[in-house]
Design a protein around this motif. Structure first.
Motif, PDB file in Angstrom:
ATOM      1  N   ALA A  29       0.669  -1.244  -0.056  1.00 56.08           N
ATOM      2  CA  ALA A  29       0.150  -0.039  -0.122  1.00 56.08           C
ATOM      3  C   ALA A  29       0.908   1.226   0.027  1.00 56.08           C
ATOM      4  N   ASP A  30       1.960   1.193   0.666  1.00 55.16           N
ATOM      5  CA  ASP A  30       2.676   2.444   0.746  1.00 55.16           C
ATOM      6  C   ASP A  30       3.442   2.690  -0.500  1.00 55.16           C
ATOM      7  N   ALA A  70      -5.615  -0.178   4.365  1.00 50.95           N
ATOM      8  CA  ALA A  70      -4.649   1.270   4.393  1.00 50.95           C
ATOM      9  C   ALA A  70      -5.274   2.108   3.548  1.00 50.95           C
TER      10      ALA A  70
END
Length: 186
Positions: A29-30, A70
């Motif tokens: 997700a980051d 997220a």
């Protein structure tokens, strides 16, 4: 007559992914959020599971749930029939399109409508250049190519994979040049 240079470049780049990964578990997700992505559009066969597997595996479910927790929107876009896609998506409880017509960008537009976003904030993740990458490019989305999961491919898919090789090699050359430029800048 030769094609104009701008059209030749555009045609070449339309088959190149923005990035390649060995598999979905290398994507987090980051990384996606750092590229401004808020919606992830996933292919099923040979991206999430091997061809024909009726349901997502537990690791796939955990990976998708990690993206969702997220804050990312999750959708599935498949060229498969409704019954196949509906059964697969039941376990992950996600929006889906079936008979998506990839490489058409229609499925990206449908996902954008569903989640109230724009194609530039979507990542299409799949294993095929001529369907998934081209779909992303045509829609204006971020194109993520993953190495296809191993399975016994028929002659048609073997031919498609052979036709994809020059574009994968071109992507790798492009990345190598970019790395050299970054290294020189340090």
């Amino acid at each position: 007559d030769a094609l104009p240079i701008w059209l030749t470049v555009q045609m070449k780049n339309i088959f190149l992914p923005d990035i390649m990964f060995s598999g979905i578990y290398d994507i987090d997700a980051d990384f996606l959020k750092s590229r401004g992505i808020d919606t992830v559009i996933l292919d099923i066969d040979n991206t999430l599971v091997t061809y024909g597997d009726p349901e997502p595996t537990e690791p796939v479910c955990r990976w998708i749930e990690g993206l969702r927790s997220a804050g990312l929107n999750i959708a599935v876009a498949s060229n498969n029939k409704k019954e196949r896609v509906e059964l697969f998506c039941r376990k992950i409880d996600t929006f889906f399109t079936y008979d998506s017509g990839k490489p058409s960008g229609k499925c990206v537009r449908l996902c954008c409508e569903k989640f109230g976003t724009v194609p530039e904030r979507c990542a299409v993740i799949g294993d095929q250049i001529f369907t998934d990458v081209l779909c992303a490019r045509r829609a204006g989305a971020y194109a993520v190519l993953v190495t296809p999961l191993k399975y016994k491919e028929n002659l048609f898919f073997k031919f498609k994979r052979l036709m994809e090789k020059p574009f994968i090699q071109a992507y790798k050359r492009k990345e190598k040049r970019a790395k050299r430029r970054r290294d020189r800048g340090k």
